[in-house]
Motif scaffolding. Structure first.
Motif, PDB file in Angstrom:
ATOM      1  N   ASP A 136      54.801 -67.653  -4.123  1.00  0.00           N
ATOM      2  CA  ASP A 136      54.400 -66.496  -3.324  1.00  0.00           C
ATOM      3  C   ASP A 136      52.980 -66.053  -3.684  1.00  0.00           C
ATOM      4  O   ASP A 136      52.194 -65.668  -2.805  1.00  0.00           O
ATOM      5  N   LEU A 137      52.639 -66.105  -4.974  1.00  0.00           N
ATOM      6  CA  LEU A 137      51.282 -65.738  -5.384  1.00  0.00           C
ATOM      7  C   LEU A 137      50.255 -66.708  -4.813  1.00  0.00           C
ATOM      8  O   LEU A 137      49.173 -66.293  -4.368  1.00  0.00           O
ATOM      9  N   LEU A 138      50.583 -67.988  -4.812  1.00  0.00           N
ATOM     10  CA  LEU A 138      49.657 -68.977  -4.274  1.00  0.00           C
ATOM     11  C   LEU A 138      49.469 -68.790  -2.769  1.00  0.00           C
ATOM     12  O   LEU A 138      48.376 -68.995  -2.245  1.00  0.00           O
ATOM     13  N   LEU A 139      50.521 -68.401  -2.083  1.00  0.00           N
ATOM     14  CA  LEU A 139      50.390 -68.127  -0.649  1.00  0.00           C
ATOM     15  C   LEU A 139      49.486 -66.926  -0.410  1.00  0.00           C
ATOM     16  O   LEU A 139      48.736 -66.871   0.567  1.00  0.00           O
ATOM     17  N   THR A 140      49.550 -65.955  -1.315  1.00  0.00           N
ATOM     18  CA  THR A 140      48.735 -64.748  -1.167  1.00  0.00           C
ATOM     19  C   THR A 140      47.274 -65.003  -1.515  1.00  0.00           C
ATOM     20  O   THR A 140      46.363 -64.529  -0.820  1.00  0.00           O
ATOM     21  N   ALA A 141      47.031 -65.777  -2.592  1.00  0.00           N
ATOM     22  CA  ALA A 141      45.664 -65.978  -3.075  1.00  0.00           C
ATOM     23  C   ALA A 141      44.979 -67.191  -2.458  1.00  0.00           C
ATOM     24  O   ALA A 141      43.770 -67.350  -2.612  1.00  0.00           O
ATOM     25  N   TYR A 142      45.729 -68.087  -1.789  1.00  0.00           N
ATOM     26  CA  TYR A 142      45.185 -69.319  -1.225  1.00  0.00           C
ATOM     27  C   TYR A 142      44.758 -70.278  -2.347  1.00  0.00           C
ATOM     28  O   TYR A 142      45.285 -71.372  -2.472  1.00  0.00           O
ATOM     29  N   LEU A 143      43.752 -69.899  -3.116  1.00  0.00           N
ATOM     30  CA  LEU A 143      43.299 -70.690  -4.267  1.00  0.00           C
ATOM     31  C   LEU A 143      43.381 -69.816  -5.508  1.00  0.00           C
ATOM     32  O   LEU A 143      42.989 -68.646  -5.478  1.00  0.00           O
ATOM     33  N   MET A 144      43.881 -70.398  -6.608  1.00  0.00           N
ATOM     34  CA  MET A 144      44.035 -69.626  -7.837  1.00  0.00           C
ATOM     35  C   MET A 144      43.621 -70.480  -9.030  1.00  0.00           C
ATOM     36  O   MET A 144      43.938 -71.667  -9.102  1.00  0.00           O
ATOM     37  N   ARG A 145      42.883 -69.865  -9.939  1.00  0.00           N
ATOM     38  CA  ARG A 145      42.529 -70.556 -11.171  1.00  0.00           C
ATOM     39  C   ARG A 145      43.805 -70.843 -11.973  1.00  0.00           C
ATOM     40  O   ARG A 145      44.706 -70.008 -12.024  1.00  0.00           O
ATOM     41  N   PRO A 146      43.906 -72.014 -12.609  1.00  0.00           N
ATOM     42  CA  PRO A 146      45.094 -72.333 -13.408  1.00  0.00           C
ATOM     43  C   PRO A 146      45.316 -71.305 -14.514  1.00  0.00           C
ATOM     44  O   PRO A 146      44.374 -70.816 -15.130  1.00  0.00           O
ATOM     45  N   VAL A 147      46.573 -70.985 -14.753  1.00  0.00           N
ATOM     46  CA  VAL A 147      46.968 -70.070 -15.822  1.00  0.00           C
ATOM     47  C   VAL A 147      47.903 -70.841 -16.746  1.00  0.00           C
ATOM     48  O   VAL A 147      48.976 -71.295 -16.311  1.00  0.00           O
ATOM     49  N   ALA A 148      47.510 -70.986 -17.999  1.00  0.00           N
ATOM     50  CA  ALA A 148      48.272 -71.820 -18.929  1.00  0.00           C
ATOM     51  C   ALA A 148      49.723 -71.352 -19.051  1.00  0.00           C
ATOM     52  O   ALA A 148      50.645 -72.179 -19.138  1.00  0.00           O
ATOM     53  N   ALA A 149      49.929 -70.045 -19.046  1.00  0.00           N
ATOM     54  CA  ALA A 149      51.284 -69.530 -19.234  1.00  0.00           C
ATOM     55  C   ALA A 149      52.208 -69.886 -18.068  1.00  0.00           C
ATOM     56  O   ALA A 149      53.437 -69.839 -18.211  1.00  0.00           O
ATOM     57  N   TRP A 150      51.627 -70.225 -16.913  1.00  0.00           N
ATOM     58  CA  TRP A 150      52.444 -70.539 -15.740  1.00  0.00           C
ATOM     59  C   TRP A 150      52.476 -72.042 -15.443  1.00  0.00           C
ATOM     60  O   TRP A 150      52.934 -72.456 -14.385  1.00  0.00           O
ATOM     61  N   ALA A 151      51.974 -72.858 -16.363  1.00  0.00           N
ATOM     62  CA  ALA A 151      51.860 -74.297 -16.108  1.00  0.00           C
ATOM     63  C   ALA A 151      53.207 -74.928 -15.814  1.00  0.00           C
ATOM     64  O   ALA A 151      53.335 -75.798 -14.932  1.00  0.00           O
TER      65      ALA A 151
END
Length: 245
Positions: A136-151
């Protein structure tokens, strides 16, 4: 109240002159007590008026550039504050200008408290609990910098074909958004939607912050913000294709 206190329901301009007879009824007594001693301070008012009449309290009159703040509530009173009809009430209120009256310089009104900004950012910072929330966050942001905690969550999405690393691995992107950021549909409207999504996650942010988070060039990020503001509301007309980092 009208049944036990009929005079109260009458038009106050047409009530017979002289003291109003108050019924000895529990609802009337309680209502009068609430109005006179809770909503108002009738005892304090009587003491002040008596002090003015006796000379114990001196009244000083001053001409000021704007109404006293004590008068603002009366000027902005609800329709039932006045006995005359709406047109007379509005005319009377409009005759008195109530400026901002803030004791600060105009240049200080736009200043933001860094502590307040940090607090807002901490409140809106996303914390996905599973792969679906990250999607859902990726749909909202379109492009997102990688976050290690969410890998680990991102690996679940890529394994299911729901997301991919793009731009040489510099960004995460939902599968549904790839054609919008890479295809011919990419444009100011897409960039504006993207920045609105990042603002939802970042809170108050500068143009450089948004450019770094979204991969847009700073000039395009600024134009996308302007487009988002105009759409506020209205659809923005594409002018040029944004440049992506």
């Amino acid at each position: 109240m009208a049944a036990v206190f009929p005079v109260l329901a009458a038009c106050q301009e047409n009530v017979a002159p002289g003291p109003m007879e108050i019924p000895d009824q529990v609802l009337v007594r309680q209502t009068l007590d609430d109005c006179l001693h809770e909503a108002m301070d009738i005892d304090g008012l009587r003491s002040m008026v008596a002090g003015i009449e006796s000379g114990r309290i001196t009244v000083l009159v001053r001409d000021t550039t704007e109404p006293s703040v004590l008068a603002h509530q009366i000027l902005n009173g609800a329709p039932f504050t006045y006995l005359d009809d709406g047109e007379f009430e509005n005319r009377r209120s409009r005759n008195v200008r109530v400026p901002r009256g803030l004791p600060v310089e105009a240049r200080d009104l736009a200043r933001l408290d860094p502590g307040a900004i940090a607090r807002v950012r901490s409140e809106v910072r996303p914390d996905p609990r599973d792969a679906d929330e990250l999607h859902d966050l990726l749909l909202t942001a379109y492009l997102m910098r990688p976050v290690a905690a969410w890998a680990a969550l991102f690996c679940e999405l890529t394994a299911a074909g729901r997301a991919a690393a793009v731009r040489g691995g510099a960004f995460w992107c939902a599968t549904e958004r790839r054609r919008l950021v890479d295809g011919p549909e990419a444009g100011p409207e897409v960039a504006a939607d993207m920045l609105r999504g990042h603002l939802d996650m970042l809170g108050p942010a500068t143009v450089p912050d948004l450019a770094a988070a979204s991969g847009l060039a700073p000039s395009d990020a600024e134009m996308a913000l302007l487009a988002a503001g105009e759409r506020g509301l209205r659809a923005a007309r594409p002018v040029h294709r944004p440049r992506w980092h």
